[in-house]
Scaffold this motif. Structure first.
Motif, PDB file in Angstrom:
ATOM      1  N   UNK A   1      -0.884  14.219  -7.568  1.00  0.00           N
ATOM      2  CA  UNK A   1      -2.359  14.262  -7.687  1.00  0.00           C
ATOM      3  C   UNK A   1      -2.914  12.833  -7.762  1.00  0.00           C
ATOM      4  N   UNK A   2      -2.184  11.998  -8.496  1.00  0.00           N
ATOM      5  CA  UNK A   2      -2.698  10.637  -8.754  1.00  0.00           C
ATOM      6  C   UNK A   2      -2.435   9.673  -7.598  1.00  0.00           C
ATOM      7  N   UNK A   3      -1.494   9.996  -6.742  1.00  0.00           N
ATOM      8  CA  UNK A   3      -1.081   9.009  -5.728  1.00  0.00           C
ATOM      9  C   UNK A   3      -1.115   9.593  -4.316  1.00  0.00           C
TER      10      UNK A   3
ATOM     11  N   UNK B   1       8.164  -2.406 -10.312  1.00  0.00           N
ATOM     12  CA  UNK B   1       7.334  -2.511  -9.095  1.00  0.00           C
ATOM     13  C   UNK B   1       5.961  -1.884  -9.346  1.00  0.00           C
ATOM     14  N   UNK B   2       4.869  -2.580  -8.974  1.00  0.00           N
ATOM     15  CA  UNK B   2       3.534  -1.994  -9.196  1.00  0.00           C
ATOM     16  C   UNK B   2       3.330  -0.691  -8.425  1.00  0.00           C
ATOM     17  N   UNK B   3       4.057  -0.528  -7.324  1.00  0.00           N
ATOM     18  CA  UNK B   3       3.877   0.689  -6.510  1.00  0.00           C
ATOM     19  C   UNK B   3       4.791   1.830  -6.992  1.00  0.00           C
ATOM     20  N   UNK B   4       5.614   1.541  -8.017  1.00  0.00           N
ATOM     21  CA  UNK B   4       6.622   2.518  -8.426  1.00  0.00           C
ATOM     22  C   UNK B   4       6.008   3.642  -9.259  1.00  0.00           C
ATOM     23  N   UNK B   5       6.408   4.867  -8.934  1.00  0.00           N
ATOM     24  CA  UNK B   5       5.961   6.052  -9.683  1.00  0.00           C
ATOM     25  C   UNK B   5       7.221   6.825 -10.065  1.00  0.00           C
ATOM     26  N   UNK B   6       7.605   6.791 -11.342  1.00  0.00           N
ATOM     27  CA  UNK B   6       8.840   7.499 -11.740  1.00  0.00           C
ATOM     28  C   UNK B   6       8.572   8.993 -11.793  1.00  0.00           C
TER      29      UNK B   6
ATOM     30  N   UNK C   1       0.814  -1.237   0.000  1.00  0.00           N
ATOM     31  CA  UNK C   1       0.000   0.000   0.000  1.00  0.00           C
ATOM     32  C   UNK C   1       0.838   1.275   0.000  1.00  0.00           C
ATOM     33  N   UNK C   2       2.140   1.157  -0.266  1.00  0.00           N
ATOM     34  CA  UNK C   2       2.983   2.357  -0.183  1.00  0.00           C
ATOM     35  C   UNK C   2       3.525   2.714  -1.573  1.00  0.00           C
ATOM     36  N   UNK C   3       3.216   3.959  -2.018  1.00  0.00           N
ATOM     37  CA  UNK C   3       3.730   4.419  -3.321  1.00  0.00           C
ATOM     38  C   UNK C   3       5.249   4.623  -3.231  1.00  0.00           C
ATOM     39  N   UNK C   4       5.938   4.225  -4.287  1.00  0.00           N
ATOM     40  CA  UNK C   4       7.394   4.359  -4.329  1.00  0.00           C
ATOM     41  C   UNK C   4       7.747   5.397  -5.395  1.00  0.00           C
TER      42      UNK C   4
END
Ligand code: SAM
Length: 252
Positions: free
Chosen positions: A191-193, A218-223, A168-171
């Protein structure tokens, strides 16, 4: 009519004490805390001192007895509750010692909940000294008036970190390679996360191709991009934390 000066004065010394404070009325200080108050601050009997314990909150005390190497404080009352800290972790590859200590200090001031030293392929030989890092975090917390200290995790390999990443943690992956592609807008990512987050910053030499791919997989990864210029790792850490704090933290 001149305004009555606030009490305690902002200049009152503020120290972290690693002991539960809400059950005690009298505290005997010795060691480095006593040395700081007696020799550096030259505190006098009756003068105020603020203490916080990273458990119950912050307290106003005053000096009742001065010794050569110790002193007694009496708690007058609780001034603040233990604060809620924005749920942001900083994952940072160790860099040159002084700069890494600086990152720990700034991350504390900026409000992170936890700092995690991350061993990556290109991490140079910069041994992490947890007690030194912790001392910098405590000093920063005393100065910036946090009542909760950030947690400091032990050094962990990037691979192990990713294998055990919380679902549940955005990276937020600070990736200096994506600016040209036009992707990686930090503002859009914020905004999205919403929700628990972490920011990942690489070492002086950056991430290897395989690390970059593993992180992005990673599914939680946000570049996210920190702009068109290559920032030093310490600059990138402060910039990314500031953006997150302003967008999702407790700055607004
Ligand atoms: N690979 C870089 C180079 O080409 O010199 C060196 C890495 S940079 C000194 C250290 C870290 O800061 C990077 O791994 C990245 O996490 C972050 N960083 C630096 N500039 C960035 C940028 N413009 N956008 C996103 N992250 C950046």
């Amino acid at each position: 009519m001149p305004a009555t000066p606030a009490y305690p004065p902002r200049s009152a010394p503020r120290l972290y004490l690693d002991a539960r404070l809400d059950e005690s009325t009298e505290i005997r200080l010795e060691g480095s805390a006593a040395h700081y108050l007696l020799k550096v601050m030259r505190i006098k009997e009756g003068q105020p001192v603020k203490l916080f314990d990273n458990r119950t909150g912050e307290y106003l005390c005053h000096v009742t007895m001065l010794g050569k190497r110790d002193l007694i404080l009496l708690i007058d009352g609780k001034t603040r509750e233990l604060e809620d800290v924005p749920d942001l972790w900083l994952l940072a590859a160790p860099i040159k010692k002084d700069r890494y200590h600086w990152v720990a200090e700034k991350a504390t001031e900026l409000g992170v909940a936890k700092m995690v030293p991350v061993q990556t392929e290109r991490t140079q030989n910069n041994p992490v000294k947890p007690d030194k890092l912790r001392a910098h975090m405590i000093e920063a917390a005393e100065q910036c008036e946090r009542t909760a200290l950030p947690e400091l995790d032990p050094l962990i390999k990037l691979e192990t970190l990713l294998e055990n990443w919380p679902a549940d943690r955005h990276l937020f992956f600070a990736d200096e390679r994506i600016h040209e592609s036009g992707e990686g807008s930090f503002r859009k990512a914020l905004v999205a996360h919403d929700g628990p987050a972490a920011i990942l910053i690489g070492p002086e030499g950056g991430f290897s191709d395989s690390e970059n791919a593993a992180i992005r997989a990673m599914p939680q990864s946000v570049s996210v991009s920190l702009g068109p210029r290559i920032l030093r790792a310490d600059t990138a850490a402060v910039a990314a934390i500031s953006l997150w704090m302003a967008g999702r933290g407790d700055w607004s």
